[in-house]
Design an enzyme around this catalytic site. Structure first.
Site, mmCIF file in Angstrom:
data_model
loop_
_atom_site.group_PDB
_atom_site.id
_atom_site.type_symbol
_atom_site.label_atom_id
_atom_site.label_comp_id
_atom_site.label_asym_id
_atom_site.label_seq_id
_atom_site.Cartn_x
_atom_site.Cartn_y
_atom_site.Cartn_z
ATOM 1 N N SER A 1 -2.085 2.258 -0.372
ATOM 2 C CA SER A 1 -0.683 1.876 -0.273
ATOM 3 C C SER A 1 -0.638 0.591 0.536
ATOM 4 C CB SER A 1 0.119 2.977 0.434
ATOM 5 O OG SER A 1 1.452 2.562 0.657
ATOM 6 N N ARG B 1 11.810 -4.403 7.474
ATOM 7 C CA ARG B 1 12.708 -3.360 6.964
ATOM 8 C C ARG B 1 14.190 -3.597 7.282
ATOM 9 N NH1 ARG B 1 9.072 -2.957 3.532
ATOM 10 N NH2 ARG B 1 7.725 -1.115 3.515
ATOM 11 N N ASP C 1 9.330 4.321 7.778
ATOM 12 C CA ASP C 1 10.269 3.471 7.049
ATOM 13 C C ASP C 1 11.570 4.176 6.690
ATOM 14 O OD1 ASP C 1 8.871 1.127 7.178
ATOM 15 O OD2 ASP C 1 7.908 1.339 5.228
ATOM 16 N N ASP D 1 6.416 3.916 -5.985
ATOM 17 C CA ASP D 1 7.552 4.784 -5.663
ATOM 18 C C ASP D 1 8.851 4.308 -6.299
ATOM 19 O OD1 ASP D 1 5.782 6.248 -4.149
ATOM 20 O OD2 ASP D 1 6.266 5.228 -2.285
#
Length: 409
Positions: A176, A95, A124, A15
């Site tokens: 992923s 995160r 996320d 990404d």
């Protein structure tokens, strides 16, 4: 929305690899790539060259492994926070730290916006953007997955190929993955079918339990005030301690979890997680707390742990409620100090022993003998404890109400 300079949370994965050229093409802006090392191992290798090759005007790689372990993972561990009983919050905990470092670089380099590579269906996006709002609400937020025409990982792979961008994912290996000090997660691809059994080759941190060593191994973990400080008598930094336990637990196949979780936005999502060191720490800390926490504190901590896990999972790391929970946890953890020994064997971690200078456990009281205990005290206690029950309507056998019926004239 206009943006002149954007700080992108950069991992070098599929990404974010295509987001740099996409931002330049669609916003005409400069892009500062910000990579934060929270234990991705060799995944950070070559990121600088790749970021510049795809159009970044600047690149930062921040080593935050020790900070991640000390200020993020250990508080979650100490709180006993586990989302939906199985997920040890590896991605969720990383995160807010990544977002904090990204915001710091954005402000230091004159950026007017921040961007991330999270999809519009996941958790996320919420975690990053709540952190941005808490730390620097003046920065604009760009989320390409909510804007561009790309609708799948296959589309993203094609976009990368059309621009000559190498990515670590192919249509033959569509998983992923997210890796850090705490865990390695696997999502997507064939795992989207909840009946699919994960392939042995998918796992990277843990041995197949059936092929793990035939001889059990013992490991002793030392805690001080609820935080791990040593393994087998050797004092280690927070990050080194987790790395050490990852290696020990991993070779015995400890720490695998295959679960379908409820995302914040309501979608059910399947993930397979490998958290070997974290599993050992959670098991050991719970054992130590069993002898160092009083009953009421232990039970209240269990209730708080559920809500604490939700706050972390939902991206509310910088919330007042989490700060209040941390204060409570730190207070009751003051005497959670001691050693716990675990035995590892074929995917299992069982408790061998636990000891603490602050132990509340009394062998005399726990024993079946009656030394130091007056059993006659129990009668009055039980009678008072049962007072509300004695005031209720009596019932007969099998729940039938006792009724005396008059027979005859």
């Amino acid at each position: 929305m206009n943006a002149k300079k954007v700080a992108l949370a950069y991992s070098g994965g599929l990404d974010t690899s295509i987001i740099i050229p996409w931002l330049k093409e669609n916003y005409g802006c400069e892009v500062v790539a910000v990579a934060v090392d929270v234990g991705q191992a060799d995944e950070t290798s070559g990121l600088e060259a790749k970021a510049y090759a795809t159009g970044a005007c600047d690149f930062y790689l921040i080593d935050a492994k020790e900070e991640f372990a000390r200020d993020y993972l250990f508080p979650v561990l100490k709180a006993g926070a586990i989302y939906e009983k199985d997920y040890l919050l590896g991605t969720s905990t990383a995160r807010p730290l990544i977002a904090r470092k990204q915001v710091e670089i954005a402000l230091a380099t004159g950026c007017d916006a921040v961007a991330h590579g999270c999809t519009g269906k996941g958790n996320d996006q919420v975690r990053f953007e709540l952190a941005y709002q808490a730390l620097a609400p003046e920065l604009k937020i760009i989320a390409p997955w909510r804007e561009w025409a790309i609708t799948s990982r296959e589309d993203a792979i094609d976009f990368a190929a059309s621009r000559g961008i190498p990515v670590p994912v192919t249509k033959k290996d569509p998983y992923s993955r997210d890796r850090n000090l705490w865990h390695l997660s696997h999502e997507g691809g064939p795992l989207e079918d909840p009946t699919f059994e994960p392939e042995a080759s998918m796992f990277k941190l843990t041995a197949d339990p059936t092929a793990a060593p035939a001889t059990p191994e013992k490991v002793t973990i030392t805690f001080e005030s609820g935080e791990p400080v040593a393994v087998n008598g050797k004092t280690l930094s927070p990050a080194k301690l987790i790395e050490t336990l990852n290696a020990i637990g991993g070779r015995h196949g400890v720490g695998r979890a295959d679960l379908v979780e409820n995302r914040l936005i309501g979608i059910k999502s399947r993930g397979v997680y490998e958290t070997p060191g974290g599993t050992l720490l959670v098991t050991a800390l719970k054992a130590l707390e069993s002898i160092t926490l009083d009953r009421d504190s232990a039970h209240e901590k269990e209730r708080i742990a559920i809500r604490y896990a939700e706050l972390v999972y939902f991206g509310q790391w910088f919330s007042p409620l989490k700060e209040a929970f941390d204060a409570f946890v730190n207070n009751i953890a003051a005497n959670v100090t001691g050693d716990v020994t675990l035995k590892l064997y074929k995917g299992n971690a069982t408790i061998v022993s636990r000891k603490s200078p602050y132990s509340l456990y009394s062998e005399d009281l726990a024993s079946f003998n009656m030394r130091g205990y007056d059993a006659t005290d129990s009668a009055g206690f039980i009678r008072l404890f049962g007072l509300p029950l004695r005031g209720r309507k009596r019932i007969g056998p099998i729940g039938v109400e006792n009724k005396v019926e008059k027979v005859g004239p």
